[in-house]
Design an enzyme around this catalytic site. Structure first.
Site, PDB file in Angstrom:
ATOM      1  N   LYS A   1     -13.711  10.270 -12.122  1.00  0.00           N
ATOM      2  CA  LYS A   1     -12.470  10.057 -12.867  1.00  0.00           C
ATOM      3  C   LYS A   1     -12.681   9.946 -14.377  1.00  0.00           C
ATOM      4  O   LYS A   1     -11.782  10.270 -15.157  1.00  0.00           O
ATOM      5  CB  LYS A   1     -11.749   8.810 -12.351  1.00  0.00           C
ATOM      6  CG  LYS A   1     -11.127   8.980 -10.975  1.00  0.00           C
ATOM      7  CD  LYS A   1     -10.311   7.751 -10.596  1.00  0.00           C
ATOM      8  CE  LYS A   1      -9.585   7.949  -9.276  1.00  0.00           C
ATOM      9  NZ  LYS A   1      -8.707   6.796  -8.951  1.00  0.00           N
TER      10      LYS A   1
ATOM     11  N   ALA B   1      -8.770   0.445 -10.043  1.00  0.00           N
ATOM     12  CA  ALA B   1      -7.395   0.375  -9.536  1.00  0.00           C
ATOM     13  C   ALA B   1      -6.576  -0.632 -10.332  1.00  0.00           C
ATOM     14  O   ALA B   1      -5.418  -0.378 -10.686  1.00  0.00           O
ATOM     15  CB  ALA B   1      -7.398   0.006  -8.054  1.00  0.00           C
TER      16      ALA B   1
ATOM     17  N   SER C   1      -5.966  12.704   1.579  1.00  0.00           N
ATOM     18  CA  SER C   1      -5.165  13.521   0.662  1.00  0.00           C
ATOM     19  C   SER C   1      -4.802  14.892   1.228  1.00  0.00           C
ATOM     20  O   SER C   1      -3.660  15.343   1.053  1.00  0.00           O
ATOM     21  CB  SER C   1      -5.885  13.672  -0.679  1.00  0.00           C
ATOM     22  OG  SER C   1      -5.962  12.431  -1.346  1.00  0.00           O
TER      23      SER C   1
ATOM     24  N   SER D   1     -11.219  11.793   3.153  1.00  0.00           N
ATOM     25  CA  SER D   1      -9.965  11.639   2.412  1.00  0.00           C
ATOM     26  C   SER D   1      -8.727  11.960   3.254  1.00  0.00           C
ATOM     27  O   SER D   1      -8.715  12.892   4.060  1.00  0.00           O
ATOM     28  CB  SER D   1      -9.988  12.555   1.184  1.00  0.00           C
ATOM     29  OG  SER D   1      -8.753  12.509   0.504  1.00  0.00           O
TER      30      SER D   1
ATOM     31  N   TYR E   1      -4.924  -0.413   2.327  1.00  0.00           N
ATOM     32  CA  TYR E   1      -4.001   0.186   3.292  1.00  0.00           C
ATOM     33  C   TYR E   1      -4.622   0.402   4.673  1.00  0.00           C
ATOM     34  O   TYR E   1      -3.904   0.607   5.650  1.00  0.00           O
ATOM     35  CB  TYR E   1      -3.456   1.526   2.766  1.00  0.00           C
ATOM     36  CG  TYR E   1      -4.501   2.588   2.539  1.00  0.00           C
ATOM     37  CD1 TYR E   1      -4.901   3.434   3.572  1.00  0.00           C
ATOM     38  CD2 TYR E   1      -5.083   2.769   1.295  1.00  0.00           C
ATOM     39  CE1 TYR E   1      -5.866   4.409   3.371  1.00  0.00           C
ATOM     40  CE2 TYR E   1      -6.039   3.734   1.082  1.00  0.00           C
ATOM     41  CZ  TYR E   1      -6.425   4.557   2.119  1.00  0.00           C
ATOM     42  OH  TYR E   1      -7.379   5.523   1.912  1.00  0.00           O
TER      43      TYR E   1
ATOM     44  N   GLY F   1     -10.453  -6.586 -11.558  1.00  0.00           N
ATOM     45  CA  GLY F   1     -10.501  -5.873 -12.830  1.00  0.00           C
ATOM     46  C   GLY F   1     -11.180  -4.526 -12.742  1.00  0.00           C
ATOM     47  O   GLY F   1     -11.673  -4.005 -13.743  1.00  0.00           O
ATOM     48  N   GLY F   2     -11.205  -3.929 -11.548  1.00  0.00           N
ATOM     49  CA  GLY F   2     -11.813  -2.618 -11.360  1.00  0.00           C
ATOM     50  C   GLY F   2     -10.876  -1.490 -11.749  1.00  0.00           C
ATOM     51  O   GLY F   2      -9.843  -1.707 -12.395  1.00  0.00           O
TER      52      GLY F   2
END
Length: 286
Positions: free
Chosen positions: A71, A135, A22, A20, A232, A132-133
């Site tokens: 999530k 994100a 993050s 990650s 990205y 359609g996932g």
């Protein structure tokens, strides 16, 4: 970075997560804003989620970021959900309000905040989303909450097509915004919708290899269209190159990545993340 008895923690929880970016983003933000915090990456098994959540309270943490595959699973541990998280059915940010844990989803709002530099506002605009996932759903839900005029979703016919259509119908009913699903391979229908579109988004992983393409290259883009690819790790995907050649403004997924992080950071600290400075550092890192 200063670490002392007053330092507070935040962390991203997922499996896997050691790759990650993050921690890089948030620890840089803590430094740049003189916030006494530290951000870690915790790779945990599902059975440990309850203990992790309880530690947010016990250790007076800022909160958590949540990534795949947790999530949805994290929701049952929340005391409250934000409107976006409830509508999307997924949480990517947990905020600790004096022991009360509120689940947010910052993916959509972070995405649209990243487009402010183009003076783009989704209100009363039409958007076309490829995919359609998870994100895509986050973007679609936030667009609806923010007053989009119409949302068209293009996905390939597969076993998930009909369930996606049902999910979009529910989102439309809850928000009052027109949301339509169309076959990604139907070039004539896509061209018709594109002609009325203000924002085109690739929310699929197609193009991450630097070669594949998510839709028909024969399609023509309208003037003044903004085109965004959620990818990205490839600075300019074939999709963005194609759009740029037709004169469109283009943006890769780095803005979305930093945008959702900035929204989480604000929810935790009340401070604005210095997005421009972090973007410059991230462009060197990615």
């Amino acid at each position: 970075m200063k670490i002392d008895g007053y330092t507070r923690m935040a962390a991203v929880v997922a499996n896997p997560i050691k790759h990650s970016l993050s921690p890089f983003i948030h620890n840089l933000a803590f430094d740049l804003t003189d916030e006494n915090g530290v951000y870690l990456a915790w790779e945990v098994e599902s059975k440990k989620l309850a203990a992790i959540v309880e530690n947010v309270r016990n250790l007076d943490m800022y909160g958590l970021n949540i990534s795949m595959p947790y999530k949805g699973e994290i929701i049952k541990f929340m005391d409250e959900l934000s409107p976006a998280a409830e509508l999307i059915g997924a949480v990517n940010t947990v905020v600790n309000h004096s022991g009360k844990l509120i689940g947010h989803n910052t993916d959509g709002i972070g995405f649209f905040n990243s487009l402010k530099k183009y003076d783009f506002k989704i209100e009363n605009k039409q958007i076309l989303v490829l995919g359609g996932g998870g994100a895509a759903i986050a973007l679609i839900a936030q667009a609806a909450l923010s007053g989009a005029k119409k949302i068209v979703v293009a996905a390939r016919k597969s076993a998930s097509y009909d369930p996606l259509n049902e999910k979009l119908a529910k989102l439309s009913a809850k928000t009052g915004v027109e949301i339509l699903l169309t076959d990604l391979s139907g070039a004539d229908r896509l061209q018709k919708e594109l002609n009325q579109t203000d924002l085109l988004v690739n929310a699929t992983s197609v193009g991450m290899d630097g070669a594949s393409f998510p839709l028909e290259k024969s399609l023509l883009l309208p003037d003044k269209l903004l085109v965004v690819d959620a990818i990205y790790k490839v600075r300019e995907t074939p999709f963005l190159h194609w759009a740029k050649e037709q004169g469109a403004q283009t943006e890769n997924g780095l803005g979305m990545l930093i945008g959702q992080a900035a929204e989480s950071f604000y929810l935790w600290t009340g401070k604005e993340m210095p997005v421009d400075k972090i973007t410059l550092e991230m462009e060197r890192e990615v």
